[in-house]
Design a protein around this motif. Structure first.
Motif, PDB file in Angstrom:
ATOM      1  N   HIS A  10     -37.442 -37.214  21.232  1.00 52.57           N
ATOM      2  CA  HIS A  10     -37.093 -37.953  22.443  1.00 52.57           C
ATOM      3  C   HIS A  10     -36.569 -39.309  22.049  1.00 52.57           C
ATOM      4  N   LEU A  11     -35.456 -39.720  22.619  1.00 51.80           N
ATOM      5  CA  LEU A  11     -34.986 -41.098  22.440  1.00 51.80           C
ATOM      6  C   LEU A  11     -34.883 -41.692  23.833  1.00 51.80           C
ATOM      7  N   GLY A  12     -35.548 -42.804  24.055  1.00 54.29           N
ATOM      8  CA  GLY A  12     -35.661 -43.290  25.420  1.00 54.29           C
ATOM      9  C   GLY A  12     -36.393 -42.211  26.199  1.00 54.29           C
ATOM     10  N   ASP A  13     -35.850 -41.829  27.352  1.00 52.40           N
ATOM     11  CA  ASP A  13     -36.485 -40.704  28.051  1.00 52.40           C
ATOM     12  C   ASP A  13     -35.610 -39.457  27.972  1.00 52.40           C
ATOM     13  N   ARG A  14     -34.725 -39.444  26.955  1.00 46.25           N
ATOM     14  CA  ARG A  14     -33.869 -38.260  26.781  1.00 46.25           C
ATOM     15  C   ARG A  14     -34.438 -37.353  25.717  1.00 46.25           C
ATOM     16  N   LEU A  15     -34.341 -36.074  25.979  1.00 42.17           N
ATOM     17  CA  LEU A  15     -34.692 -35.101  24.957  1.00 42.17           C
ATOM     18  C   LEU A  15     -33.422 -34.850  24.146  1.00 42.17           C
ATOM     19  N   VAL A  16     -33.388 -35.387  22.922  1.00 42.75           N
ATOM     20  CA  VAL A  16     -32.145 -35.323  22.142  1.00 42.75           C
ATOM     21  C   VAL A  16     -32.139 -34.108  21.219  1.00 42.75           C
ATOM     22  N   LEU A  17     -33.302 -33.752  20.692  1.00 45.51           N
ATOM     23  CA  LEU A  17     -33.412 -32.509  19.917  1.00 45.51           C
ATOM     24  C   LEU A  17     -34.488 -31.653  20.587  1.00 45.51           C
ATOM     25  N   PRO A  35     -20.431 -30.530  19.048  1.00 45.84           N
ATOM     26  CA  PRO A  35     -19.609 -31.553  19.709  1.00 45.84           C
ATOM     27  C   PRO A  35     -20.261 -32.931  19.644  1.00 45.84           C
ATOM     28  N   ASN A  36     -19.508 -33.946  19.998  1.00 41.30           N
ATOM     29  CA  ASN A  36     -20.038 -35.318  20.040  1.00 41.30           C
ATOM     30  C   ASN A  36     -21.294 -35.366  20.899  1.00 41.30           C
ATOM     31  N   GLY A  37     -22.289 -36.070  20.393  1.00 41.11           N
ATOM     32  CA  GLY A  37     -23.502 -36.247  21.179  1.00 41.11           C
ATOM     33  C   GLY A  37     -24.436 -35.053  21.151  1.00 41.11           C
ATOM     34  N   ALA A  38     -24.132 -34.055  20.318  1.00 37.16           N
ATOM     35  CA  ALA A  38     -24.973 -32.853  20.289  1.00 37.16           C
ATOM     36  C   ALA A  38     -26.330 -33.140  19.654  1.00 37.16           C
ATOM     37  N   GLY A  39     -26.398 -34.162  18.815  1.00 36.48           N
ATOM     38  CA  GLY A  39     -27.671 -34.486  18.167  1.00 36.48           C
ATOM     39  C   GLY A  39     -27.633 -34.339  16.655  1.00 36.48           C
ATOM     40  N   LYS A  40     -26.427 -34.236  16.075  1.00 37.94           N
ATOM     41  CA  LYS A  40     -26.311 -34.037  14.623  1.00 37.94           C
ATOM     42  C   LYS A  40     -26.897 -35.214  13.855  1.00 37.94           C
ATOM     43  N   SER A  41     -26.445 -36.405  14.224  1.00 30.98           N
ATOM     44  CA  SER A  41     -26.946 -37.581  13.508  1.00 30.98           C
ATOM     45  C   SER A  41     -28.446 -37.729  13.712  1.00 30.98           C
ATOM     46  N   THR A  42     -28.884 -37.441  14.914  1.00 25.21           N
ATOM     47  CA  THR A  42     -30.314 -37.573  15.193  1.00 25.21           C
ATOM     48  C   THR A  42     -31.130 -36.619  14.327  1.00 25.21           C
ATOM     49  N   LEU A  43     -30.608 -35.415  14.127  1.00 28.39           N
ATOM     50  CA  LEU A  43     -31.333 -34.464  13.285  1.00 28.39           C
ATOM     51  C   LEU A  43     -31.438 -34.990  11.848  1.00 28.39           C
ATOM     52  N   PRO A  80     -25.901 -42.884   6.130  1.00 30.80           N
ATOM     53  CA  PRO A  80     -25.659 -42.801   7.572  1.00 30.80           C
ATOM     54  C   PRO A  80     -24.184 -42.674   7.908  1.00 30.80           C
ATOM     55  N   GLN A  81     -23.922 -42.363   9.180  1.00 31.09           N
ATOM     56  CA  GLN A  81     -22.550 -42.195   9.650  1.00 31.09           C
ATOM     57  C   GLN A  81     -21.777 -43.506   9.499  1.00 31.09           C
ATOM     58  N   VAL A  82     -22.424 -44.612   9.846  1.00 26.02           N
ATOM     59  CA  VAL A  82     -21.774 -45.924   9.721  1.00 26.02           C
ATOM     60  C   VAL A  82     -22.671 -46.834   8.894  1.00 26.02           C
ATOM     61  N   THR A 194     -20.335 -32.656  10.177  1.00 22.69           N
ATOM     62  CA  THR A 194     -18.888 -32.820  10.167  1.00 22.69           C
ATOM     63  C   THR A 194     -18.282 -32.359  11.480  1.00 22.69           C
ATOM     64  N   HIS A 195     -17.059 -32.823  11.720  1.00 23.05           N
ATOM     65  CA  HIS A 195     -16.290 -32.298  12.844  1.00 23.05           C
ATOM     66  C   HIS A 195     -15.161 -31.407  12.350  1.00 23.05           C
ATOM     67  N   ASP A 196     -14.994 -31.348  11.031  1.00 17.77           N
ATOM     68  CA  ASP A 196     -13.916 -30.503  10.533  1.00 17.77           C
ATOM     69  C   ASP A 196     -14.457 -29.105  10.257  1.00 17.77           C
TER      70      ASP A 196
HETATM   71  N1  LIG Z   1     -31.571 -44.697  20.753  1.00 16.52           N
HETATM   72  C1  LIG Z   1     -31.136 -43.800  21.636  1.00 16.52           C
HETATM   73  N2  LIG Z   1     -31.604 -43.801  22.909  1.00 16.52           N
HETATM   74  C2  LIG Z   1     -31.178 -42.886  23.802  1.00 16.52           C
HETATM   75  N3  LIG Z   1     -30.287 -41.939  23.512  1.00 16.52           N
HETATM   76  C3  LIG Z   1     -29.790 -41.884  22.274  1.00 16.52           C
HETATM   77  C4  LIG Z   1     -30.192 -42.808  21.266  1.00 16.52           C
HETATM   78  N4  LIG Z   1     -29.530 -42.510  20.131  1.00 16.52           N
HETATM   79  C5  LIG Z   1     -28.755 -41.455  20.407  1.00 16.52           C
HETATM   80  N5  LIG Z   1     -28.919 -41.068  21.698  1.00 16.52           N
HETATM   81  C6  LIG Z   1     -28.253 -39.964  22.351  1.00 16.52           C
HETATM   82  O1  LIG Z   1     -28.599 -38.788  21.672  1.00 16.52           O
HETATM   83  C7  LIG Z   1     -27.507 -37.896  21.692  1.00 16.52           C
HETATM   84  C8  LIG Z   1     -27.265 -37.391  20.284  1.00 16.52           C
HETATM   85  O2  LIG Z   1     -26.758 -38.445  19.507  1.00 16.52           O
HETATM   86  P1  LIG Z   1     -26.269 -38.199  18.029  1.00 16.52           P
HETATM   87  O3  LIG Z   1     -25.852 -39.513  17.486  1.00 16.52           O
HETATM   88  O4  LIG Z   1     -27.316 -37.460  17.313  1.00 16.52           O
HETATM   89  O5  LIG Z   1     -25.012 -37.285  18.265  1.00 16.52           O
HETATM   90  P2  LIG Z   1     -24.017 -36.683  17.186  1.00 16.52           P
HETATM   91  O6  LIG Z   1     -24.099 -35.209  17.328  1.00 16.52           O
HETATM   92  O7  LIG Z   1     -24.219 -37.252  15.882  1.00 16.52           O
HETATM   93  O8  LIG Z   1     -22.632 -37.171  17.802  1.00 16.52           O
HETATM   94  P3  LIG Z   1     -21.292 -37.612  17.032  1.00 16.52           P
HETATM   95  O9  LIG Z   1     -20.578 -36.368  16.653  1.00 16.52           O
HETATM   96  O10 LIG Z   1     -20.521 -38.341  18.088  1.00 16.52           O
HETATM   97  O11 LIG Z   1     -21.665 -38.464  15.882  1.00 16.52           O
HETATM   98  C9  LIG Z   1     -26.340 -38.637  22.295  1.00 16.52           C
HETATM   99  O12 LIG Z   1     -26.188 -38.214  23.623  1.00 16.52           O
HETATM  100  C10 LIG Z   1     -26.764 -40.061  22.254  1.00 16.52           C
HETATM  101  O13 LIG Z   1     -26.239 -40.778  23.344  1.00 16.52           O
END
Ligand SMILES: Nc1ncnc2c1ncn2[C@@H]1O[C@H](COP(=O)(O)OP(=O)(O)OP(=O)(O)O)[C@@H](O)[C@H]1O
Ligand SMILES: [Mg+2]
Lengths: 257, 354
Positions: A10-17, A35-43, A80-82, A194-196
């Motif tokens: 959970h990040l904030g009140d979002r279920l990200v994974l 896709p963007n925002g799928a949660g790759k970086s979070t994983l 990290p990504q950046v 990756t996106h490629d």
């Molecule tokens: N600190 C946070 N608080 C709330 N939501 C977050 C936080 N960090 C990331 N998110 C949300 O979690 C989701 C997944 O983010 P993540 O960075 O893992 O995506 P990603 O798959 O790596 O995307 P991209 O391909 O654009 O890099 C996104 O919707 C993002 O907005």
């Protein structure tokens, strides 16, 4: 080597994974797509211990929670990504930061650390650039420096978040070949995002497709990269052609009527 | 640069991590020695350097008893105090800049100056009314500085679990404004002591024997040791907390230790010297421009050159318009700022800055 069971973040009140199961054997290469925002970086961040989550994470057969910070750093290297490049840091000093988990907390590096840095620089053909400032390098050179830092860390597991995104196709291939080579010769276990999709299919042995925090497909490139999957999860119009057993993803433009 | 070019052409170049070169250590020590010696021999009574050196070294010297007393009781304590204060302020400044990853961070960032100012103003005003004594000024400055920094911490934390260094800095700014407002109010209500208050605020190193030195010494040494052993960790923290933590460093804890200890050192320094501006910014920056940006270079050199710089500034402060003294804070700003601009210009011409 790395094993996630029933992982939710959970990040904030979002279920990200959402209840992920991922397992990867030693020496394997897993590419996480989605896709963007799928949660790759979070994983990746979860694997690196940077975000808390529920579920179990095992590294090298040990529960991640029982590992100390330094022990964990000796097992996992993460780019990290950046990444933040410190102002004015030279390549050599930046790569040396990778040795931190092997240096006593308040001590300084020894000859073994310098040797490891030298080795990493040599492998990535960076010796010539050792004295340059990282900020002055091209995108491809900088990416090699980041990988060198992770390599110098000497951890058997390397997590790279979008290592090829900023690179042209030639440098993408160069970096991916390099990672593959390191995986074979240095027995590293690699997780990338990756996106490629085409390149992911060519290099990684295994792909995981994330969508809205869930693993929707997990398998070989030919299972994951299908027209149907990409249409469904990426909302993309693509054609997938077979190139000697490897799928090639071709975007298709809608024909104006 | 030329050395690098030469070694790079060899097949196996000797890789050298950024670390303090012996040349810079020697330069730093020479600067300290020269500044200290100048501080000892120059003044209303000019003394012979050789005689002073022999005297300080415990040898028989040609100094007359009166001259020896000037050295022992007036100049030496003052020189040592200048070295201690300058080293501490500039080392704390360098550490703050590293830990906040902000080149403009100075040792007063978290309100230490404003808190110390308020404490001293209250004591001075109180002394005029017979409620306190001026001897309490260092203690009041110390307590005031620590209270302000502690308050900045509490408020910075109130930003929630996701409190960052940015919220800490903002809290420090708020606390500083608040304490400055209080201090100004107290000061303006008591016109008769305004001169005394100002003289403290602008900084001065007037000493009565070794008292101030002994007061500051334990805090200074503690601060130096803790900050210097964190020099490599500060380099690691420069890649950000996340990456530092994947490198096995306890980023938040290390940051906290450095901030707390640097604040303690700053509080101790201003308690005996008043608010001396610029040292904590100009010295570390000059070092960075000339010798390199790794904290392994910047921290020890800031320590040495900061001490030398303040020692010289104090020499100017007490000789330029002798017998009157110019506030040392005025000197550091007046000479420090142009010197810094000079270094900045010449080093950017050499292409060292980015
Ligand atoms: N600190 C946070 N608080 C709330 N939501 C977050 C936080 N960090 C990331 N998110 C949300 O979690 C989701 C997944 O983010 P993540 O960075 O893992 O995506 P990603 O798959 O790596 O995307 P991209 O391909 O654009 O890099 C996104 O919707 C993002 O907005
Ligand atoms: Mg991402």
């Amino acid at each position: 080597m790395i094993c996630c069971r029933d992982v939710s973040v959970h990040l904030g009140d979002r279920l990200v994974l959402d209840r992920l199961d991922v397992e990867l054997q030693r020496g394997g290469w897993l590419s996480i797509v989605g896709p963007n925002g799928a949660g790759k970086s979070t994983l990746l961040r979860y694997m690196a211990g940077l975000v808390p989550g529920s579920g179990e994470l095992h590294l090298d057969g040990r529960r991640a929670g029982t590992l100390g910070r330094r022990e964990r750093a000796q097992l996992i290297a993460y780019v990290p990504q950046v990444p933040i490049i410190p102002d004015g840091a030279r390549v050599l000093d930046y790569v040396l930061l990778g040795r931190t988990p092997h240096i006593r907390p308040l001590g300084v590096e020894g000859p073994r650390d310098i040797a490891a840095v030298h080795d990493a620089l040599a492998r990535l053909e960076l010796v010539e650039l050792a004295e340059r400032e990282v900020a002055s390098l091209s995108g491809g050179e900088r990416q090699r420096v980041l990988i060198a830092r992770a390599l110098a860390q000497g951890s058997p597991l390397i997590l790279l978040d979008e290592p090829t995104t900023a690179l042209d196709v030639g440098h993408q291939q160069q970096v991916l070949e390099l990672i593959d080579d390191l995986r074979r010769t240095a027995e590293l276990t690699v997780v990338t995002t990756t996106h490629d999709l085409t390149l992911a299919g060519q290099y990684a042995e295994r792909l995981v497709l994330l969508h809205q925090g869930r693993i929707v497909v997990d398998g070989r490139a030919s299972d994951v990269l299908t027209e149907e999957n990409l249409a469904r999860y990426y909302d993309a119009r693509v054609r997938v052609v077979d190139d000697g057993g490897r799928p090639v993803v071709i975007p298709v433009r809608a024909v104006p009527t | 640069m030329t050395v690098a070019a030469v070694t790079a052409t060899r097949p196996e170049p000797a890789l050298r991590a950024a670390r303090l070169s012996p040349v810079w250590v020697a330069a730093g020590m020479a600067a300290v020695a020269a500044a200290a010696l100048a501080g000892l021999v120059m003044g209303p009574v000019a003394l012979s350097p050789v005689a002073v050196l022999r005297h300080v070294g415990g040898l028989r010297s040609s100094l007359e008893p009166q001259q020896a007393a000037i050295v022992d009781q007036i100049r030496l304590p003052r020189v040592v105090l200048g070295l201690l204060v300058g080293s501490t302020l500039s080392l704390c400044g360098a550490s703050y800049q590293g830990v906040f990853r902000n080149p403009l961070a100075d040792p007063y960032l978290l309100g230490a100056a404003a808190g110390a100012g308020l404490g001293v103003t209250i004591v001075i005003v109180g002394a005029a009314e017979g409620a306190t004594t001026p001897a309490l000024a260092p203690l009041a400055a110390f307590v005031g500085a620590l209270v302000a920094v502690a308050l900045a911490f509490v408020l910075g934390r109130a930003g929630g679990a996701r409190s960052s260094t940015a919220s800490l800095i903002l809290a420090g700014v708020a606390v500083a404004s608040f304490f400055t407002a209080l201090q100004t109010y107290v000061q303006q209500r008591n016109q008769d002591t305004i001169r005394q208050v100002y003289s403290w605020i602008l900084g001065r190193l007037s000493t009565a024997g070794w008292h101030e030195v002994l007061l500051l010494l334990p805090y200074a040494v503690f601060t130096w040791v803790v900050l210097l052993v964190h020099r490599r960790i500060l380099d690691v923290l420069a890649v950000g907390d996340d990456e530092a933590s994947t490198l096995g460093v306890h980023a938040r804890r290390s940051r906290l230790i450095v901030i707390v200890v640097a604040s303690l050192g700053t509080a101790a320094a201003v308690s005996v010297s008043g608010l001396i501006a610029f040292v904590g910014i100009i010295v570390p920056h000059t070092v960075r421009l000339l010798a390199g940006r790794s904290h392994r270079v910047v921290l020890p050199l800031s320590l040495m050159f900061g001490g030398a710089f303040l020692c010289l500034a104090d020499l100017l402060a007490r000789t330029l318009s002798s017998p009157a003294e110019i506030p040392i804070g005025v000197i550091t700003a007046f000479f420090g700022a142009p010197f810094f601009i000079l270094v900045l210009r010449s080093s950017s011409r050499a292409g060292r800055t980015t």
